[in-house]
Design a protein around this motif. Structure first.
Motif, mmCIF file in Angstrom:
data_model
loop_
_atom_site.group_PDB
_atom_site.id
_atom_site.type_symbol
_atom_site.label_atom_id
_atom_site.label_comp_id
_atom_site.label_asym_id
_atom_site.label_seq_id
_atom_site.Cartn_x
_atom_site.Cartn_y
_atom_site.Cartn_z
ATOM 1 N N ASN A 1 94.881 -4.889 7.824
ATOM 2 C CA ASN A 1 96.093 -5.726 6.594
ATOM 3 C C ASN A 1 95.657 -4.310 5.269
ATOM 4 N N MET A 2 94.759 -3.354 5.115
ATOM 5 C CA MET A 2 94.469 -2.740 3.874
ATOM 6 C C MET A 2 95.946 -1.894 4.752
ATOM 7 N N GLY A 3 96.261 -1.003 6.292
ATOM 8 C CA GLY A 3 96.974 -0.478 6.141
ATOM 9 C C GLY A 3 98.725 -0.955 6.045
ATOM 10 N N ASP A 4 98.645 -2.923 6.028
ATOM 11 C CA ASP A 4 99.788 -3.242 6.147
ATOM 12 C C ASP A 4 99.933 -3.002 4.343
ATOM 13 N N TRP A 5 99.253 -2.841 3.613
ATOM 14 C CA TRP A 5 99.259 -3.608 1.879
ATOM 15 C C TRP A 5 99.704 -1.727 1.506
ATOM 16 N N LYS A 6 99.215 -0.569 2.559
ATOM 17 C CA LYS A 6 99.165 0.689 2.056
ATOM 18 C C LYS A 6 101.035 0.740 2.644
ATOM 19 N N ARG A 7 101.765 0.376 3.254
ATOM 20 C CA ARG A 7 102.470 0.815 4.332
ATOM 21 C C ARG A 7 103.337 -0.066 3.380
ATOM 22 N N GLY A 8 102.943 -0.697 2.318
ATOM 23 C CA GLY A 8 104.114 -1.781 1.624
ATOM 24 C C GLY A 8 104.958 -2.778 2.804
ATOM 25 N N LYS A 9 104.309 -3.140 3.417
ATOM 26 C CA LYS A 9 104.669 -3.948 4.807
ATOM 27 C C LYS A 9 103.999 -5.950 4.370
ATOM 28 N N SER A 10 103.588 -6.081 3.505
ATOM 29 C CA SER A 10 102.969 -6.813 2.789
ATOM 30 C C SER A 10 101.220 -6.833 2.110
ATOM 31 N N TRP B 1 96.645 -7.188 -14.345
ATOM 32 C CA TRP B 1 96.964 -5.727 -14.158
ATOM 33 C C TRP B 1 97.413 -5.315 -12.744
ATOM 34 N N LEU B 2 96.281 -5.918 -12.337
ATOM 35 C CA LEU B 2 95.943 -5.458 -9.914
ATOM 36 C C LEU B 2 97.495 -6.354 -9.666
ATOM 37 N N ILE B 3 97.753 -7.104 -10.122
ATOM 38 C CA ILE B 3 98.927 -7.607 -9.539
ATOM 39 C C ILE B 3 100.836 -6.871 -10.159
ATOM 40 N N LEU B 4 100.792 -6.817 -11.913
ATOM 41 C CA LEU B 4 101.928 -6.326 -12.061
ATOM 42 C C LEU B 4 101.867 -5.299 -12.766
ATOM 43 N N GLY B 5 100.552 -4.524 -12.802
ATOM 44 C CA GLY B 5 99.802 -2.989 -13.299
ATOM 45 C C GLY B 5 100.174 -3.232 -15.338
ATOM 46 N N LYS B 6 100.055 -4.334 -15.864
ATOM 47 C CA LYS B 6 100.529 -4.619 -16.994
ATOM 48 C C LYS B 6 98.800 -5.322 -17.692
ATOM 49 N N MET C 1 100.994 4.034 -11.213
ATOM 50 C CA MET C 1 100.457 3.121 -10.069
ATOM 51 C C MET C 1 101.564 2.177 -10.020
ATOM 52 N N HIS C 2 102.468 2.261 -8.958
ATOM 53 C CA HIS C 2 103.694 1.171 -8.435
ATOM 54 C C HIS C 2 103.566 -0.083 -8.088
ATOM 55 N N SER C 3 102.532 0.126 -7.334
ATOM 56 C CA SER C 3 102.128 -0.754 -6.014
ATOM 57 C C SER C 3 100.804 -1.347 -6.684
ATOM 58 N N ILE C 4 100.871 -2.883 -6.317
ATOM 59 C CA ILE C 4 99.141 -3.735 -6.215
ATOM 60 C C ILE C 4 98.013 -1.944 -5.178
ATOM 61 N N TYR C 5 98.427 -1.998 -3.361
ATOM 62 C CA TYR C 5 98.145 -1.223 -3.032
ATOM 63 C C TYR C 5 97.488 -0.869 -3.489
ATOM 64 N N GLU C 6 97.627 0.678 -4.525
ATOM 65 C CA GLU C 6 97.634 2.014 -5.429
ATOM 66 C C GLU C 6 96.913 1.004 -6.535
ATOM 67 N N ARG C 7 96.698 0.207 -7.267
ATOM 68 C CA ARG C 7 95.900 -0.182 -8.340
ATOM 69 C C ARG C 7 95.104 -0.349 -7.399
ATOM 70 N N PRO D 1 98.530 -8.404 -0.587
ATOM 71 C CA PRO D 1 97.277 -9.925 -0.635
ATOM 72 C C PRO D 1 97.375 -10.854 -0.435
ATOM 73 N N GLY D 2 96.803 -11.852 0.407
ATOM 74 C CA GLY D 2 96.999 -13.635 -0.603
ATOM 75 C C GLY D 2 96.687 -13.306 -1.749
ATOM 76 N N THR D 3 97.225 -14.872 -2.872
ATOM 77 C CA THR D 3 96.228 -15.149 -3.944
ATOM 78 C C THR D 3 94.681 -15.236 -3.761
ATOM 79 N N HIS D 4 94.432 -15.939 -2.869
ATOM 80 C CA HIS D 4 93.034 -16.007 -2.981
ATOM 81 C C HIS D 4 92.469 -14.071 -2.894
ATOM 82 N N LYS D 5 93.368 -13.839 -2.059
ATOM 83 C CA LYS D 5 92.641 -12.134 -1.714
ATOM 84 C C LYS D 5 92.437 -11.582 -3.068
ATOM 85 N N LEU D 6 93.932 -11.677 -3.811
ATOM 86 C CA LEU D 6 94.121 -11.090 -4.724
ATOM 87 C C LEU D 6 92.626 -11.299 -6.317
ATOM 88 N N ILE D 7 92.059 -12.245 -6.008
ATOM 89 C CA ILE D 7 91.559 -13.040 -6.879
ATOM 90 C C ILE D 7 89.781 -12.492 -6.683
#
Length: 123
Positions: free
Chosen positions: A32-41, A61-66, A1-7, A43-49
């Motif tokens: 927004n979900m579609g944009d994340w999937k296509r790599g167009k954008s 893990w969510l942001i970097l996969g680490k 899983m290489h992208s935030i969306y994939e995770r 999630p913002g910081t607050h949404k990631l939290i």
């Protein structure tokens, strides 16, 4: 899983949710979900939290996969800082996107602190 969306997609499947149910629970538009999937954008910081809290996963893990390297315990030693007092625990150079995210996150936390203190003079 290489992208935030994939995770995120992986977590949705692990929880047995549909993308629609997940989006509704966290108030995320399908656009927004579609944009994340296509790599167009991303999630913002607050949404990631919110997403990390919803799935009970770390932001690392969510942001970097680490995965977390382990829990650090108090020992009285300077385990995070080198002799000059700078953070010295990162083994890999951060990518430009990772550096930008960290800057955005710091700005967000400063905003939240100002908001909590009622200080809006910096805006």
């Amino acid at each position: 899983m290489h992208s935030i969306y994939e995770r995120i997609e992986y977590l949705i499947k692990q929880q047995g949710l549909t993308k629609k149910a997940f989006s509704e629970q966290l108030n995320i538009s399908t656009g927004n979900m579609g944009d994340w999937k296509r790599g167009k954008s991303t999630p913002g910081t607050h949404k990631l939290i919110e997403i990390a809290a919803f799935f009970k996963v770390s932001l690392d893990w969510l942001i970097l996969g680490k995965q977390n390297a382990g829990t650090l315990k108090e020992s009285g030693e300077d385990y995070f800082f080198g002799q000059i007092g700078q953070l010295n625990c990162q083994t890999d150079e951060l990518l430009p996107k990772e550096k930008e995210f960290i800057k955005e996150y710091i700005e967000f936390t400063e905003y939240r602190k100002r908001k909590a203190d009622g200080d809006f003079s910096h805006e």
